[in-house]
Design an enzyme around this catalytic site. Structure first.
Site, short mmCIF file in Angstrom:
data_model
loop_
_atom_site.label_atom_id
_atom_site.label_comp_id
_atom_site.label_asym_id
_atom_site.label_seq_id
_atom_site.Cartn_x
_atom_site.Cartn_y
_atom_site.Cartn_z
N LYS A 183 0.86 -1.19 0.00
CA LYS A 183 0.00 0.00 0.00
C LYS A 183 0.88 1.23 0.00
O LYS A 183 2.02 1.19 0.49
CB LYS A 183 -0.90 0.02 1.24
CG LYS A 183 -2.13 0.88 1.09
CD LYS A 183 -3.22 0.15 0.34
CE LYS A 183 -4.44 1.00 0.11
NZ LYS A 183 -5.58 0.21 -0.37
P1 NAD Z 1 -12.83 8.42 -2.59
O1 NAD Z 1 -11.81 9.43 -2.28
O2 NAD Z 1 -13.27 8.25 -4.00
O3 NAD Z 1 -14.16 8.67 -1.74
C1 NAD Z 1 -14.18 8.85 -0.35
C2 NAD Z 1 -15.48 9.58 -0.04
O4 NAD Z 1 -15.63 9.69 1.37
C3 NAD Z 1 -15.49 11.01 -0.61
O5 NAD Z 1 -16.73 11.25 -1.24
C4 NAD Z 1 -15.31 11.87 0.63
O6 NAD Z 1 -15.91 13.14 0.49
C5 NAD Z 1 -16.00 11.02 1.68
N1 NAD Z 1 -15.57 11.33 3.04
C6 NAD Z 1 -14.35 11.76 3.47
N2 NAD Z 1 -14.37 11.98 4.78
C7 NAD Z 1 -15.61 11.69 5.20
C8 NAD Z 1 -16.26 11.71 6.46
N3 NAD Z 1 -15.62 12.08 7.56
N4 NAD Z 1 -17.55 11.32 6.53
C9 NAD Z 1 -18.22 10.94 5.42
N5 NAD Z 1 -17.67 10.90 4.20
C10 NAD Z 1 -16.38 11.27 4.09
O7 NAD Z 1 -12.29 7.04 -1.99
P2 NAD Z 1 -12.67 5.56 -2.41
O8 NAD Z 1 -11.72 5.11 -3.44
O9 NAD Z 1 -14.14 5.47 -2.64
O10 NAD Z 1 -12.28 4.78 -1.06
C11 NAD Z 1 -13.15 4.69 0.05
C12 NAD Z 1 -12.74 3.51 0.92
O11 NAD Z 1 -12.76 2.33 0.11
C13 NAD Z 1 -11.31 3.59 1.49
O12 NAD Z 1 -11.31 2.95 2.75
C14 NAD Z 1 -10.51 2.77 0.51
O13 NAD Z 1 -9.32 2.23 1.10
C15 NAD Z 1 -11.50 1.68 0.18
N6 NAD Z 1 -11.22 0.98 -1.08
C16 NAD Z 1 -11.18 1.64 -2.27
C17 NAD Z 1 -10.93 0.93 -3.44
C18 NAD Z 1 -10.95 1.58 -4.81
O14 NAD Z 1 -10.91 0.84 -5.81
N7 NAD Z 1 -11.03 2.87 -4.94
C19 NAD Z 1 -10.71 -0.45 -3.38
C20 NAD Z 1 -10.76 -1.10 -2.16
C21 NAD Z 1 -11.03 -0.36 -1.01
#
Ligand code: NAD
Length: 479
Positions: free
Chosen positions: A110
């Protein structure tokens, strides 16, 4: 106790270790192997300067390699101010277990950059990303055969395209250069369906859960996914796609959405697409006209619903709110949204948690397909699609002949011909591979969950399945 001050809880990495330890106690691993699997092999910390706005700005970035039992190692790169070593190492460990669980042939890694991406414009972000990538590429911490990043919070296909281009500029003769990173846009070597993959995987995971009446009953629920009330935290890449597909394709009702600036609630359901558009134009959910807004967003985590989907940050379900969570089923779309302490409280309450290492594995699964596509230099379906169609034509011609013979007393169902004749394109193949992966991995977890009295939940079962695979691969290597 003062509700604002969380009691001392272990950090994210420690929380992952506690969950790992709980599972490993139920296994019979040789001395030392358990520790070898748990520990993070290495973390590289880099500080670099970029000249921006007339001054030099210093940034801190990380790339952790948790386990190299398989190479390349795989894991996203996160852009957030909250990024720190402990977090990156916890996320790298989860990647090891996640890849093993869904049979993606990678070790766990990561990365993270301590930055608020919203504070910089696109050109500045490109300069920062290219510089960060340069630091990692020259140490083989980005490399198609050794370490392959992907998007995570705060990054997306734009950043992945910059990283791939940077790698190619520094390795002009590497024919497999595109495979150095996944989650790229289609026109830069990406694959259909990658952007939506993690949210799509959450949908497939829930569909699989709802195929098992015993599991539904364990969560004190009944019936189908259709009509279930869903609250989602985070309408970013993962949360948006999960909420959109569940409401539009499975008729679940998204009653609540939690974002940075508070929550939206509407008993009759929210239009996910409309909320997403509102956020894009207004910068947040406040003043959205078709729902009740509450500036205290996290409070909605405790609201009544059937399925809670944390899809933003880690540690949001913790000892300060666990006993007030009313959802009988939680699916962890985010990594580490439940602390080890909260996990315990919820298990005692009978809440079923579909754990992160499984629930959000759709992203790495489709990243695996993208990596294979890049290495094979050909789009999936390109060779066989028309051959498949030609074979189907033969059957349709026979059916039409039958139709004639029976003087049209029998006929094909409307649309059958068009649907059956069409050979699968890349998107369909990706969805099929993802669906199969999510179903197979769920079944492996639930087999352990149901067959052993000492396995209390799906998370422990997921750890047992994945640690076993990692241990087998270390043993096979002679370690
Ligand atoms: P992203 O940046 O696209 O979205 C995150 C969202 O959460 C944003 O809309 C942001 O405004 C919101 N956010 C931030 N702080 C917040 C809070 N305090 N309360 C409510 N909402 C809040 O990120 P993502 O890629 O969707 O990732 C989200 C989670 O999923 C993370 O834990 C990441 O590790 C996990 N994840 C992502 C992927 C991927 O393919 N992108 C894969 C596996 C796991």
């Amino acid at each position: 106790m003062d509700q604002q001050t969380p009691p001392a809880e272990p950090g994210f990495r420690e929380s992952v270790d506690i969950m790992f330890n709980r599972a490993v106690k139920l296994m019979d691993l040789s001395p030392g192997l358990e520790e070898k699997i748990r520990i993070c092999n290495a973390t590289y910390v880099v500080r670099f300067g970029v000249r921006l706005r007339g001054a030099i700005h210093t940034f801190t970035g990380y790339r952790s390699v948790h386990s190299e039992h398989m190479e390349p190692v795989k894991g996203g790169i996160r852009y957030a101010l909250s990024v720190h070593q402990d977090e990156v190492e916890a996320l790298a460990a989860l990647m090891t277990y996640k890849c093993a669980l869904v049979d993606a042939p990678f070790g766990g890694s990561k990365g993270g950059l301590c930055i608020d991406p919203r504070a910089w414009d696109e050109h500045e972000l490109e300069q920062i990303t290219r510089r960060f990538a340069y630091e990692l590429i020259k140490r083989d911490l980005i490399n198609p055969a050794q370490n392959v990043p992907a998007p995570d919070m705060g990054t997306g296909e734009r950043e992945m395209a910059w990283i791939a281009d940077q790698y190619k500029r520094m390795n002009t003769t590497d024919i497999n250069g595109s495979a150095c990173v996944t989650g790229k846009p289609i026109n830069a070597g990406g694959i259909q369906g990658r952007t939506e993959a993690t949210g799509r995987g959450v949908q497939y995971a829930l569909r699989e859960f709802f195929r098992h009446p015993e599991d539904i009953a364990k969560a004190n629920l009944s019936g189908k996914l259709a009509g279930k009330r869903v609250i989602v935290q985070g309408l970013g890449n993962v949360g948006y796609h999960a909420a959109k597909f569940l409401s539009e394709e499975d008729n679940a009702i998204v009653t609540g959405i939690i974002e940075r600036d508070g929550s939206l609630y509407a008993e009759a359901g929210l239009d996910v697409e409309d909320v997403k558009k509102w956020i894009a134009t207004h910068g947040g959910v406040a003043n959205y006209p078709h729902a009740t807004h509450d500036a205290d967003g996290a409070a909605l985590l405790e609201h009544e619903c059937d399925i809670l989907i944390p899809a933003a940050l880690e540690g949001v379900i913790n000892m300060t709110n666990a006993d007030r969570i009313k959802a009988p089923l939680i699916i962890e779309a985010a990594n580490g949204p439940t602390t080890a302490g909260a996990d315990e409280v919820l298990r005692k309450k009978g809440v079923v948690i579909i754990p992160d290492m499984y629930a959000n594995a759709g992203g790495v699964t489709v990243s695996y397909f993208e990596w294979v596509k890049n290495l094979s230099h050909i789009r999936f379906g390109r060779m066989q699609r028309r051959a498949e169609e030609a074979r189907h034509e033969l059957i349709v011609a026979e059916l039409e002949r039958l139709d004639e013979m029976l003087e049209h007393r029998w006929s094909m169902t409307p649309n059958f011909k068009e649907k059956y004749l069409r050979g699968a394109d890349e998107l369909e193949l990706v969805r099929s591979g993802l669906d199969d992966t999510m179903r197979t991995a769920y079944q492996a977890m639930r087999d352990v969950w149901h067959s052993r009295d000492d396995v209390p939940d799906l998370r422990t079962a997921a750890y047992l399945v994945s640690i076993r695979k990692v241990a087998d691969s270390y043993r096979a290597k002679g370690l």
